[in-house]
Motif scaffolding. Structure first.
Motif, PDB file in Angstrom:
ATOM      1  N   LYS A   1       1.275  -2.967  13.853  1.00 27.98           N
ATOM      2  CA  LYS A   1       0.003  -2.533  13.263  1.00 27.98           C
ATOM      3  C   LYS A   1      -0.087  -1.028  13.396  1.00 27.98           C
ATOM      4  N   VAL A   2      -0.336  -0.355  12.271  1.00 26.49           N
ATOM      5  CA  VAL A   2      -0.438   1.104  12.298  1.00 26.49           C
ATOM      6  C   VAL A   2      -1.831   1.608  11.957  1.00 26.49           C
ATOM      7  N   GLY A   3      -2.692   0.705  11.448  1.00 23.98           N
ATOM      8  CA  GLY A   3      -4.048   1.094  11.108  1.00 23.98           C
ATOM      9  C   GLY A   3      -4.942  -0.108  10.923  1.00 23.98           C
ATOM     10  N   MET A   4      -6.275   0.180  10.871  1.00 21.58           N
ATOM     11  CA  MET A   4      -7.228  -0.912  10.767  1.00 21.58           C
ATOM     12  C   MET A   4      -8.556  -0.410  10.229  1.00 21.58           C
ATOM     13  N   ILE A   5      -9.220  -1.245   9.438  1.00 23.45           N
ATOM     14  CA  ILE A   5     -10.591  -1.022   9.003  1.00 23.45           C
ATOM     15  C   ILE A   5     -11.364  -2.268   9.392  1.00 23.45           C
ATOM     16  N   GLY A   6     -12.496  -2.089  10.032  1.00 21.92           N
ATOM     17  CA  GLY A   6     -13.322  -3.218  10.416  1.00 21.92           C
ATOM     18  C   GLY A   6     -13.595  -3.203  11.896  1.00 21.92           C
ATOM     19  N   GLU A   7     -13.875  -4.370  12.452  1.00 16.51           N
ATOM     20  CA  GLU A   7     -14.205  -4.473  13.877  1.00 16.51           C
ATOM     21  C   GLU A   7     -13.060  -3.943  14.718  1.00 16.51           C
ATOM     22  N   ASN A   8     -13.415  -3.498  15.896  1.00 10.17           N
ATOM     23  CA  ASN A   8     -12.395  -3.021  16.833  1.00 10.17           C
ATOM     24  C   ASN A   8     -12.983  -2.882  18.201  1.00 10.17           C
TER      25      ASN A   8
ATOM     26  N   GLU B   1       0.830  -1.203   0.000  1.00 10.01           N
ATOM     27  CA  GLU B   1       0.000   0.000   0.000  1.00 10.01           C
ATOM     28  C   GLU B   1       0.865   1.255   0.000  1.00 10.01           C
ATOM     29  N   GLU B   2       0.309   2.332  -0.498  1.00  9.20           N
ATOM     30  CA  GLU B   2       0.984   3.629  -0.487  1.00  9.20           C
ATOM     31  C   GLU B   2       0.601   4.445   0.743  1.00  9.20           C
ATOM     32  N   SER B   3      -0.653   4.290   1.190  1.00  7.48           N
ATOM     33  CA  SER B   3      -1.119   5.042   2.354  1.00  7.48           C
ATOM     34  C   SER B   3      -2.325   4.334   2.962  1.00  7.48           C
ATOM     35  N   ILE B   4      -2.698   4.779   4.143  1.00  8.55           N
ATOM     36  CA  ILE B   4      -3.864   4.238   4.829  1.00  8.55           C
ATOM     37  C   ILE B   4      -5.067   5.097   4.446  1.00  8.55           C
ATOM     38  N   PRO B   5      -6.203   4.474   4.070  1.00  9.32           N
ATOM     39  CA  PRO B   5      -7.381   5.261   3.675  1.00  9.32           C
ATOM     40  C   PRO B   5      -7.923   6.117   4.826  1.00  9.32           C
ATOM     41  N   ASN B   6      -8.696   7.134   4.468  1.00 12.35           N
ATOM     42  CA  ASN B   6      -9.262   8.053   5.454  1.00 12.35           C
ATOM     43  C   ASN B   6     -10.251   7.382   6.401  1.00 12.35           C
ATOM     44  N   ASN B   7     -10.933   6.324   5.936  1.00  9.68           N
ATOM     45  CA  ASN B   7     -11.944   5.678   6.776  1.00  9.68           C
ATOM     46  C   ASN B   7     -11.349   4.668   7.755  1.00  9.68           C
ATOM     47  N   ALA B   8     -10.041   4.560   7.820  1.00  7.46           N
ATOM     48  CA  ALA B   8      -9.374   3.619   8.722  1.00  7.46           C
ATOM     49  C   ALA B   8      -9.083   4.270  10.071  1.00  7.46           C
ATOM     50  N   THR B   9      -9.014   3.441  11.086  1.00  5.79           N
ATOM     51  CA  THR B   9      -8.539   3.887  12.388  1.00  5.79           C
ATOM     52  C   THR B   9      -7.020   3.825  12.343  1.00  5.79           C
TER      53      THR B   9
END
Length: 105
Positions: free
Chosen positions: A98-105, A54-62
């Motif tokens: 881990k630097v980011g996440m999308i989904g359950e948390n 990946e190049e970057s983490i999307p805006n909708n990610a934690t």
């Protein structure tokens, strides 16, 4: 004799590179999987995630760490029991965290 030795050396170098790449993917996947909670791990239909550079983490990610290394960023996507249930973990392979996440948390 010299030609055979050269071919043997090239073959062994290629096999070692392929082996290192596979090990790196397993390492990234292991880091991502172990960063999930037990509930998140239990909700996965497949314990093996899909790894992408990946190049970057999307805006909708934690985002857990904004100072990640963009050239060493990978995502691991795990599928849940239902198609809309996906968990995406972003791993900085320079720090192996881990630097980011999308989904359950």
């Amino acid at each position: 004799m010299r030609k055979s030795f050269f071919i043997l050396m090239i073959t062994s170098m290629l096999l070692s590179v392929i082996g290192c790449e596979k090990n790196n993917e397993e390492n990234i996947q292991g880091i991502a999987y172990s960063s999930l909670t037990r509930n998140e791990q239990a909700a996965l239909s497949d314990k093996h995630g899909v790894i992408k550079k990946e190049e970057s983490i999307p805006n909708n990610a934690t985002i857990f760490n904004k100072n990640y290394h963009k050239d060493k960023l990978y995502s691991v996507t795990f599928n849940g029991d239902h198609p809309e249930e996906k968990i995406v973990i972003y791993i900085d392979t320079k720090t192996n965290k881990k630097v980011g996440m999308i989904g359950e948390n």
